[in-house]
Design an enzyme around this catalytic site. Structure first.
Site, PDB file in Angstrom:
ATOM      1  N   TRP A 103      21.103  13.625   5.495  1.00 20.36           N
ATOM      2  CA  TRP A 103      21.426  14.983   6.265  1.00 20.36           C
ATOM      3  C   TRP A 103      21.558  14.564   7.862  1.00 20.36           C
ATOM      4  CZ3 TRP A 103      23.604  18.500   3.876  1.00 20.36           C
ATOM      5  CH2 TRP A 103      23.414  18.640   2.421  1.00 20.36           C
ATOM      6  N   ASP A 174      16.104  19.352  12.280  1.00 19.01           N
ATOM      7  CA  ASP A 174      16.581  20.246  11.093  1.00 19.01           C
ATOM      8  C   ASP A 174      15.476  20.120  10.211  1.00 19.01           C
ATOM      9  OD1 ASP A 174      17.433  20.866   8.533  1.00 19.01           O
ATOM     10  OD2 ASP A 174      19.089  19.243   8.460  1.00 19.01           O
ATOM     11  N   LYS A 198      15.183  26.021   0.554  1.00 19.93           N
ATOM     12  CA  LYS A 198      14.145  25.028   0.262  1.00 19.93           C
ATOM     13  C   LYS A 198      12.835  25.790   0.087  1.00 19.93           C
ATOM     14  CE  LYS A 198      17.742  22.061   0.407  1.00 19.93           C
ATOM     15  NZ  LYS A 198      18.042  21.634   1.843  1.00 19.93           N
TER      16      LYS A 198
END
Ligand SMILES: *Cc1c(COP(=O)(O)O)cnc(C)c1O
Length: 363
Positions: A103, A174, A198
């Site tokens: 990511w 993030d 999540k």
């Protein structure tokens, strides 16, 4: 007797059962209005009250001061990969992107479309073949970056960077796969963002926590109006219709978290779950995890079987035992157990019991 189902999916992920039951209960008749929360105007007094309470509860959970705006936006974490550099990069500056997995790499790649990016690979492999985050002193850093972007928990590889990041620049994190799972000091960050699916709620919303003073460094002249953070803050994230149902479910999750004892309690539970599973994985060579102990994720625990010819059978038997969502990311292979806030310790116990049974049969 069959096990209850435990869902280890990395995302969209399991939500607390109590939250799902509450949502089910009031699905057709929210607050005695005779209609669903899905069917109500985001500008109604009732929905505005929900939005205000959700924000206040998130402030309480993470101890967020009024120096920060909290935004509830569309577009996922992936949109933030663009929205951030579009707002902060120009021809004359540079951003620092720390790269510790998939990511963070994607974020850097997207940022390069908008400006100068110094991407710093911060993961290496030790003599035992385990991956670890290198010492910050060895990173070739930018002189005066507009910001430093990093990913404290890499969801796919299961790599965690704990504690405060050493940086003299505004730090943007993030936190899609670790937000609300451990105590952080929000004041250490210029900006935090997290996709909801999540640890916050269903897919469809991204939470952005941004220092209001940081707006001064942003340039919104070339971005679509809905990407203008300052304008979104001014309009309560309602420049246009927000993701109302996800926001509602997030509000139920925040209430649940407060009832359970807040983020400190979530952190204790996360440590307990992760320690239990890692120590089982480490016990012998049938299962293994490729990350150095100090950088192991508490949220996403990848593990491989010594014989990957057994992967398919493992997943098939796990599914039959009501342990679902264990397939590792296609880029890593093997298995991955995601243990977000909603996972009870019993879920980890059930997984370990299954793994031990599988080992007895097939080792
Ligand atoms: C899941 C995830 C993303 C991608 O989120 P989307 O909402 O699908 O864009 C980005 N970063 C991290 C750390 C993630 O776990």
């Amino acid at each position: 007797m069959t096990n209850p189902t435990y869902n280890f999916c990395a995302g969209p992920a399991a939500l607390p059962k109590a939250v799902m039951e509450k949502a089910q209960q009031e699905l057709l008749n929210w607050r005695n209005l005779g209609i669903s929360v899905m069917e109500i105007s985001h500008r109604s007094a009732e929905y505005q009250a929900l939005a205000t309470t959700a924000e206040a509860n998130l402030r309480k959970l993470l101890n967020i001061s009024d120096d920060y705006a909290i935004l509830f936006l569309h577009g996922g974490a992936t949109l933030q990969f663009s929205n951030i550099p579009m707002s902060l990069l120009n021809a004359t500056n540079e951003a620092e992107y720390l790269s510790n997995g998939m990511w963070s790499g994607k974020a850097a790649k997207e940022a390069r479309r908008y400006g100068n990016v110094n991407e710093i690979e911060i993961v290496a492999t030790d003599s035992e073949g385990r991956r670890f985050v290198t010492d910050s002193g060895s990173w070739s850093r930018s002189d005066n970056p507009a910001y430093t972007h990093y990913t404290p928990n890499e969801t796919i590889e299961g790599i965690r960077i704990g504690g405060k990041l050493p940086a003299n620049s505004p730090v943007i994190a993030d936190m899609s796969s670790c937000i609300l799972s451990e105590n952080i000091d929000v004041n250490d960050y210029a900006m935090i963002y997290a996709g909801a699916q999540k640890n916050i709620g269903p897919a469809g919303m991204t939470i952005v926590i941004v220092k209001k003073a940081f707006f001064e460094q942003m340039n919104f002249s070339q971005v679509p109006r809905v990407f203008n953070y300052q304008e979104q803050a001014k309009q309560g994230s309602m420049i246009n219709t927000p993701p109302t149902y996800t926001w509602y479910l997030a509000s139920l999750v925040f209430e649940w978290l407060l009832e359970q004892g807040g983020v400190a309690e979530m952190e204790q539970r996360a440590i307990a779950r992760a320690e239990k599973l890692y120590s089982y994985i480490d016990a012998d060579d049938f299962y293994s995890n490729p990350i150095a102990i100090k950088n192991r994720s508490r949220m996403n625990i990848p593990f491989i079987l010594a014989d990957n010819g057994l992967d398919g059978l493992f997943l098939e038997k796990a599914q039959a035992a009501n342990l679902v969502g264990l397939k590792g990311h296609r880029s890593v292979g093997g298995m991955r157990a995601s243990l977000y806030n909603s996972m009870p310790l019993e879920g980890v116990d059930a997984l370990i019991e299954f793994m031990a049974d599988f080992k007895r049969k097939y080792a």
